[in-house]
Each structure stands twice: as structure tokens, then as C-alpha cells.
Design a protein around this motif. Structure first.
Motif, PDB file in Angstrom:
ATOM      1  N   ARG A   1       6.335 -10.608 -21.565  1.00 17.53           N
ATOM      2  CA  ARG A   1       7.425 -10.938 -20.578  1.00 17.53           C
ATOM      3  C   ARG A   1       6.782 -12.035 -19.458  1.00 17.53           C
ATOM      4  N   ALA A   2       5.609 -11.986 -19.252  1.00 16.09           N
ATOM      5  CA  ALA A   2       5.073 -13.162 -18.358  1.00 16.09           C
ATOM      6  C   ALA A   2       4.862 -14.375 -18.992  1.00 16.09           C
ATOM      7  N   THR A   3       4.679 -14.406 -20.305  1.00 10.57           N
ATOM      8  CA  THR A   3       4.694 -15.727 -20.925  1.00 10.57           C
ATOM      9  C   THR A   3       6.195 -16.304 -20.955  1.00 10.57           C
ATOM     10  N   ALA A   4       7.091 -15.325 -21.227  1.00  8.94           N
ATOM     11  CA  ALA A   4       8.540 -15.953 -21.052  1.00  8.94           C
ATOM     12  C   ALA A   4       9.040 -16.431 -19.606  1.00  8.94           C
ATOM     13  N   ASP A   5       8.820 -15.646 -18.845  1.00  3.39           N
ATOM     14  CA  ASP A   5       8.963 -16.117 -17.376  1.00  3.39           C
ATOM     15  C   ASP A   5       8.401 -17.453 -17.154  1.00  3.39           C
ATOM     16  N   ARG A   6       7.245 -17.666 -17.359  1.00  4.15           N
ATOM     17  CA  ARG A   6       6.394 -18.671 -16.877  1.00  4.15           C
ATOM     18  C   ARG A   6       7.097 -19.885 -17.865  1.00  4.15           C
ATOM     19  N   PHE A   7       7.152 -19.798 -19.257  1.00  5.36           N
ATOM     20  CA  PHE A   7       7.859 -20.883 -19.875  1.00  5.36           C
ATOM     21  C   PHE A   7       9.223 -21.439 -19.525  1.00  5.36           C
ATOM     22  N   ASN A   8       9.981 -20.292 -19.235  1.00  5.38           N
ATOM     23  CA  ASN A   8      11.407 -20.506 -18.542  1.00  5.38           C
ATOM     24  C   ASN A   8      11.467 -21.424 -17.343  1.00  5.38           C
ATOM     25  N   GLU A   9      10.307 -21.153 -16.435  1.00  2.79           N
ATOM     26  CA  GLU A   9      10.370 -21.782 -15.109  1.00  2.79           C
ATOM     27  C   GLU A   9       9.721 -23.044 -15.401  1.00  2.79           C
ATOM     28  N   LEU A  10       8.852 -23.173 -16.255  1.00  2.00           N
ATOM     29  CA  LEU A  10       8.515 -24.747 -16.586  1.00  2.00           C
ATOM     30  C   LEU A  10       9.376 -25.612 -17.375  1.00  2.00           C
ATOM     31  N   ALA A  11      10.328 -25.081 -18.254  1.00  2.00           N
ATOM     32  CA  ALA A  11      11.384 -25.659 -18.709  1.00  2.00           C
ATOM     33  C   ALA A  11      12.430 -26.124 -17.872  1.00  2.00           C
ATOM     34  N   ARG A  12      12.680 -25.339 -16.809  1.00  2.00           N
ATOM     35  CA  ARG A  12      13.851 -25.591 -15.818  1.00  2.00           C
ATOM     36  C   ARG A  12      13.225 -26.615 -15.137  1.00  2.00           C
ATOM     37  N   ASN A  13      12.058 -26.739 -14.703  1.00  2.00           N
ATOM     38  CA  ASN A  13      11.453 -28.063 -14.135  1.00  2.00           C
ATOM     39  C   ASN A  13      11.291 -29.253 -14.833  1.00  2.00           C
ATOM     40  N   GLY A  14      11.381 -29.070 -16.215  1.00  2.00           N
ATOM     41  CA  GLY A  14      11.342 -30.232 -17.020  1.00  2.00           C
ATOM     42  C   GLY A  14      10.119 -30.787 -17.600  1.00  2.00           C
ATOM     43  N   HIS A  15       8.864 -30.206 -17.285  1.00  2.00           N
ATOM     44  CA  HIS A  15       7.633 -30.417 -17.581  1.00  2.00           C
ATOM     45  C   HIS A  15       6.750 -29.275 -17.837  1.00  2.00           C
ATOM     46  N   ASP A  16       6.182 -29.411 -19.184  1.00  2.00           N
ATOM     47  CA  ASP A  16       4.966 -28.060 -19.332  1.00  2.00           C
ATOM     48  C   ASP A  16       3.843 -28.588 -18.699  1.00  2.00           C
ATOM     49  N   ASP A  17       3.408 -27.795 -17.513  1.00  2.00           N
ATOM     50  CA  ASP A  17       2.264 -28.290 -16.580  1.00  2.00           C
ATOM     51  C   ASP A  17       1.079 -27.390 -17.406  1.00  2.00           C
ATOM     52  N   ASP A  18       1.397 -26.769 -18.294  1.00  2.00           N
ATOM     53  CA  ASP A  18       0.475 -25.925 -18.931  1.00  2.00           C
ATOM     54  C   ASP A  18      -0.391 -26.535 -20.118  1.00  2.00           C
ATOM     55  N   PHE A  19       0.558 -27.157 -21.011  1.00  2.00           N
ATOM     56  CA  PHE A  19      -0.195 -27.658 -22.330  1.00  2.00           C
ATOM     57  C   PHE A  19       0.700 -29.171 -22.432  1.00  2.00           C
ATOM     58  N   ASP A  20       1.379 -29.708 -21.663  1.00  2.00           N
ATOM     59  CA  ASP A  20       2.025 -31.051 -21.854  1.00  2.00           C
ATOM     60  C   ASP A  20       3.071 -31.188 -22.733  1.00  2.00           C
ATOM     61  N   ARG A  21       3.479 -30.285 -23.215  1.00  2.00           N
ATOM     62  CA  ARG A  21       4.460 -30.255 -24.509  1.00  2.00           C
ATOM     63  C   ARG A  21       5.681 -31.310 -24.053  1.00  2.00           C
ATOM     64  N   GLY A  22       5.755 -32.234 -24.893  1.00  2.00           N
ATOM     65  CA  GLY A  22       7.011 -33.087 -24.581  1.00  2.00           C
ATOM     66  C   GLY A  22       6.334 -34.652 -24.025  1.00  2.00           C
ATOM     67  N   ASP A  23       5.021 -34.760 -23.603  1.00  2.00           N
ATOM     68  CA  ASP A  23       4.590 -35.863 -23.183  1.00  2.00           C
ATOM     69  C   ASP A  23       4.435 -36.826 -24.235  1.00  2.00           C
ATOM     70  N   SER A  24       4.178 -36.502 -25.458  1.00  2.00           N
ATOM     71  CA  SER A  24       3.847 -37.546 -26.518  1.00  2.00           C
ATOM     72  C   SER A  24       4.996 -37.831 -27.016  1.00  2.00           C
ATOM     73  N   ALA A  25       5.154 -38.974 -27.674  1.00  2.00           N
ATOM     74  CA  ALA A  25       6.171 -39.673 -28.575  1.00  2.00           C
ATOM     75  C   ALA A  25       6.319 -38.745 -29.884  1.00  2.00           C
ATOM     76  N   TYR A  26       5.120 -38.277 -30.357  1.00  2.00           N
ATOM     77  CA  TYR A  26       5.028 -37.490 -31.491  1.00  2.00           C
ATOM     78  C   TYR A  26       5.567 -36.280 -31.183  1.00  2.00           C
TER      79      TYR A  26
END
Length: 578
Positions: free
Chosen positions: A445-470
Motif C-alpha cells: 500500500r505504501a509503495t502504491a501511494d508513493r508511486f501514485n504521488e510521483l506519477a501525479r507530479n510527473g517525475h520518478d524521484d526514486d528511480f528516475d523512470r522516464g528520464d532516458s530516451a530508452y
């Protein structure tokens, strides 16, 4: 052993008929060397025939024709970075310089070779110096397998064949995954339907990717009259009193035949993908045979090389690829799913542990290291929601209305068979889902809440998912961050991820000419190893799509040219002494 004790004599004996072996044979033959290819399996093509068919060649002729010329020094630096000192500079430099020459050689040799570059599939680390967002993956066009004639039945096919008429060109697949996002994706779907129609009405037998590449290589061998013996396993190497490899014993039609190789033997026999005792010896966390590799790949060439003095490296390594394993043993790649926006992956503690969209080697290494830490990471679980299931291609399911007799799962409901298999879990809350995948409820539950918060903000502060063109390649192009979107309403789903691979990548140690090395770095004379029979020039990394086949073909070419050069030097010396 004297010449009279041999049953057959050639200049060069090539063991294995994958991309590396067939390239080596073509290059040796073009150099005027009498060449024979022997293949253990009743089918030719090896791991190349089962692959995505990409060939990673920075500076390929097709790139140059398009006006894109990667800087060789920058590519060399890129490979230095990702291999981290595990591979000699000489091997890396040789690859960078010889790969384009190999491709140009093949294009000039035979009209069957047509190589194309379509920019956009980034290198796997495009942000590093020398990496490229345009990518250096070279492909071949599709081909009608009827051109092989009687040889068509001898082409190694994937265990899980696509329905008749279903084939993807490299760019098709990316667009197909966008079937719900744009009209280009829907156009690919229409194209697939048309291909199925043609296959049934006109008996087309079109093939793309690795099947096309292997077929074209076989056609080139036939064009050049290079013999290929199928169902002819090499059982041991033959050496003279000085330890020089002079040939091999090959089993053919139940009889042992001694093949004399006057100039050298090139091992292109693949890895030890399915020898689980050997694999577990070097990597105990590997639970089952989850390899997509060639069924015949049992390490015969590597063992034979060891017996004549060759040393090995990276035997715990493989071309890892996270996958789904269904109850019937069928393996299914998990690639685009890890780049989907509305999902995250958790370990046995219910926590994220990596950028889910990372290159598959990196993702798998994180699974291995996590498992060694005592927390379950093999398997791990991809968590998503019903909205995502309705919007993206997941585990081969096509998000369109139910189509009776469709060759792939369709419809708006998760297939009942999936849920009954235990590979896919369904729940109406994260707490219920946690119980089903046996992770702590409060943690999930905590992981899901944290992920949703990051997704709403538009950046994965924990693992930088989406920062790479790959990362973005198989993401959703309609979103600000193609890889991030919050999970919404239940039901929620968990897909089990296991540690698959495309084949092993450790083997005989070689130098920059593909010569097999002893423990003391001296050369085993007369013996070369390429492809998965050798320790990978990529080390423990993966430069970009095609970073297995590219080196296999390149070092096959290098080995043949080195043998020819040695022959030339020998003749010159003989002329001097006479």
C-alpha cells in the motif's frame, strides 16, 4: 595425427550455423579458403534465427547513407564505460572498427544481404558519452521463406510460433503497442489482418527479424557453394603434439568423422543455455530453465575448447530478459509492459527496487542481486490496474473488443485461464493483492501511494523512470512522461516476472582476433571462438538492441580474415625461404 588419418580435409572448419558461424564461413570462403560448416542441430540458424534480428553496428553503411556517422572514438568510450574494465581495449577497438567493414563485406558479397537502419531505437544508455538516441540497430527486411526452397524446413523456428501471417517489422512492434493511443497503431493492426489474409489466400510464408536474417545467410551460403552439414555435432577437437588445434571429430550419420582443418577451427556453437547443472554451478539463484535460447545450446564448443587448454570467463552471466512463464512452460518476453505508465514492480517485501523501464540486463541484475540479499526478487511482480489493461498491450493481450477466434487474447476481461494459472493475480484492493502475492500489505500500500504521488507530479524521484530516451521507447507518447501515470480504481493485477534469458554470454576467453586464450593469455593455436561460445565483448552489459548478434557476426568476420592473413603471411614466408 597424420593427414592420412583424417576422413575429410578443409582449410577452415566452422562449428555452428548461427549469425557468427555463417558470417565466418562466408568471409573465409571469400578469402579463398576451403570452408565447411557443421551444425549439431537438424536445423540451421542457431540463436540468430530465434532472435529479434537486430545487429548493433555503429557506423554501418546504411547509417552513413542516411548521413549519420557515429564517431568511432566516442563509441569506443561508450563501450569502455558500460563494460567497466572487464573487456580489453583491444577487443573493444577492434569491434568498433571491424563491425562496419563486416556489414559492408556482406552487402557487397550477396544480393541477399539488404541492411536497413531506421533511427529512433536508442542505445540502451543514450545519455552516456558516445551513446545515441538515434541508435545503431541495423535490421534486414522481411523475406518469403519459400525462397529457401527445400532448405525452408531446415530453418530453426521459435518454439512458440506466431499465427500464420503474423509477422512484425522492427518499427511495426512499437506502433502496435500504441493501438489504443493513435491511428498509426491501428494501422499496424489493419496491416496484420491483411497479412493473415494474404497468408491464407496466397500462401505467403513471410518472415522478419531473426528468421529473415538466418534465411538470408543460408541463401548466401548456397550462392557461394559453402557446404553446411546439419545434424553433425562436433564431439571433440583434435590437436597435434604442440597443442595446435588441427581439426575436430564430427559425428555424421552415426559415424565419427575426423575433419582436418589446415588453417583453423572457428567455434560458433553457442552457449550453454540449457545445461542447468553447469549454470547453477556458477549462479545458484537460477531456479529453472527459463532460457529462450537455442534448444541445442548445451556448451559443447566451450567444453571442447577447455579440454585443449582454453580458459573461460563470465560463466555466471547471460543475456538476461525478464519474462513470464506460463504453467505449460511457455515463456513470454516482458518488455513493453515494464515501460507502461500505470505499473510498478515489487519484490518480496512489496517494494520497488529499480527503474522498471531499465534495460533488461540491468533489470535482471537487480533481480539477481536482490535475491542474493535474502529478499525474494525471483520472481517479482508487476502491479497494474484495469484501466491499464484496457489501454495497453499486456502479456500479448490486445486491448480491443472481444474477437472470436482471434490468434491473441482480446476483450475487456483478463482471461480466466490467466487467473487460474496463478501467474496473474486479481484483487479489489492493494491489501488483498498483497496477500495473494505474499508480500506485506502495508508495504505494498505504501509503495502504491508513493508511486501514485510521483506519477501525479510527473517525475520518478526514486528511480528516475522516464528520464532516458530508452525508457520512453515503448511508453505512452500521449503523456507528459511516457512512463508515468497513477494507478486508478480496482481491480488491480499482479503479473509474475521470472528471470529469463536469450542465452548465456560467458564462454571461452578470446583476444581481439577471436583467438582462444589460455589462462596465461597465450593463444591456443588454430582455435577461434565467436558469439556465445566466447566471453562477451559486451562484458556484463548490453550496448543496444543487437548487441549479441552484432559482435557474433563481427568477430566471425574477424576470425576468418585473421586466418586468411596468417595463410598469406605463411605463403610469403615460404616464398622468401625458397
Amino acid at each position: 595425427m597424420t593427414t592420412n588419418e583424417f576422413d575429410h580435409t578443409v582449410d577452415v572448419l566452422v562449428v555452428g550455423s548461427g549469425g557468427g558461424g555463417m558470417t565466418a564461413a562466408l568471409a573465409a570462403d571469400a578469402s579463398g579458403l576451403d570452408t565447411l560448416v557443421v551444425e549439431k542441430s537438424p536445423q540451421f540458424g542457431g540463436s540468430t534465427a530465434l532472435s529479434g534480428g537486430g545487429i548493433w553496428v555503429p557506423g554501418a553503411p546504411s547509417q552513413r547513407k542516411a548521413g549519420y556517422v557515429p564517431d568511432p572514438d566516442a563509441v569506443f568510450e561508450y563501450l569502455q564505460r558500460i563494460t567497466g574494465g572487464l573487456v580489453s581495449d583491444a577487443r573493444l577497438r577492434q569491434y568498433v572498427e571491424a563491425a562496419p567493414a563486416m556489414m559492408e563485406f556482406l552487402e557487397n558479397l550477396s544480393p541477399w544481404f539488404e541492411f536497413v537502419w531506421k533511427p529512433g531505437y536508442a542505445d540502451y544508455y543514450p545519455e552516456l558519452p558516445g551513446g545515441s538516441e538515434l541508435g545503431s540497430t541495423i535490421n534486414v527486411p522481411e523475406i518469403d521463406l519459400r525462397k529457401l526452397g527445400d532448405e525452408e524446413e531446415n530453418l530453426l523456428h521459435p518454439l512458440a510460433m506466431a499465427p500464420k501471417g503474423i509477422w512484425f517489422a522492427p518499427k511495426d512492434l512499437r506502433l502496435f503497442y500504441q493501438v489504443r493511443q493513435n491511428w498509426r497503431g491501428k494501422a499496424v493492426l489493419v496491416k496484420l489482418i491483411w497479412r493473415m489474409f494474404r497468408a491464407r489466400v496466397f500462401s505467403d510464408r513471410m518472415a522478419a527479424i531473426g528468421q529473415s536474417l538466418a534465411a538470408r545467410m543460408r541463401l548466401a551460403l548456397k550462392q557461394q557453394d559453402v557446404p553446411l552439414w546439419l545434424d553433425s555435432p562436433m564431439t571433440e577437437l583434435i590437436t597435434d603434439e604442440d597443442g595446435t588445434v588441427t581439426g575436430a571429430v564430427v559425428e555424421q550419420d552415426g559415424a565419427q568423422r575426423r575433419i582436418h582443418a589446415r588453417r583453423g577451427v572457428i567455434l560458433a556453437s553457442g552457449g550453454f543455455d540449457h545445461d542447468m547443472a553447469w549454470r547453477r554451478q556458477h549462479l545458484p539463484v537460477l531456479e529453472k530453465d527459463w532460457s529462450f535460447g537455442n534448444p541445442a545450446a548445451m556448451g559443447d564448443g566451450i567444453r571442447a575448447g577447455e579440454k585443449v587448454g582454453g580458459s573461460t570467463d563470465l560463466l555466471d552471466e547471460a543475456w538476461w530478459f525478464p519474462a513470464i512463464c506460463w504453467p505449460d512452460g511457455r515463456l513470454q518476453f516482458m518488455l513493453n509492459e515494464r515501460m507502461m505508465p500505470s505499473q510498478f514492480v515489487v519484490n518480496g517485501d512489496g517494494k520497488r527496487f529499480i527503474n522498471e523501464a531499465a534495460p533488461y540486463m540491468d533489470f535482471a541484475h537487480a533481480m539477481i542481486e536482490g535475491q542474493r540479499s535474502g529478499v525474494a526478487h525471483i520472481p517479482c511482480w508487476l502491479i497494474t490496474d484495469i484501466r491499464s489493461f484496457h489501454r495497453y498491450v499486456v502479456a500479448g493481450h490486445l486491448p480491443i473488443p472481444k474477437v472470436p477466434f482471434a490468434p491473441v487474447p482480446t476483450g475487456w476481461k483478463v482471461p480466466k485461464a490467466w487467473l487460474e494459472s496463478g501467474v496473474v493475480k486479481e484483487a479489489n484492493s492493494f491489501e488483498e493483492l498483497a496477500a495473494k502475492i505474499e508480500v506485506p500489505a502495508e508495504s505494498l500500500r505504501a509503495t502504491a501511494d508513493r508511486f501514485n504521488e510521483l506519477a501525479r507530479n510527473g517525475h520518478d524521484d526514486d528511480f528516475d523512470r522516464g528520464d532516458s530516451a530508452y525508457d520512453n521507447y515503448y511508453g505512452d507518447p500521449t503523456l507528459p512522461n511516457p512512463n508515468l501515470y497513477p494507478l486508478g480504481k480496482a481491480p488491480y493485477y499482479a503479473f509474475q516476472i521470472i528471470l529469463g534469458d536469450l542465452g548465456t554470454s560467458g564462454g571461452l576467453r578470446t583476444d581481439e582476433f577471436a583467438r582462444v586464450l589460455r589462462d596465461d593469455d597465450t593463444v591456443v593455436k588454430g582455435l577461434y571462438a565467436v558469439g556465445n561460445a566466447s566471453a562477451a565483448v559486451m562484458g556484463r552489459s548490453y550496448a543496444g538492441a543487437g548487441a549479441t548478434i552484432g559482435p557474433a557476426m563481427t568477430f566471425g568476420y574477424i576470425a576468418a580474415k585473421h586466418i586468411a592473413h596468417q595463410q598469406s603471411d605463411s605463403r610469403s614466408q615460404s616464398e622468401v625461404t625458397t
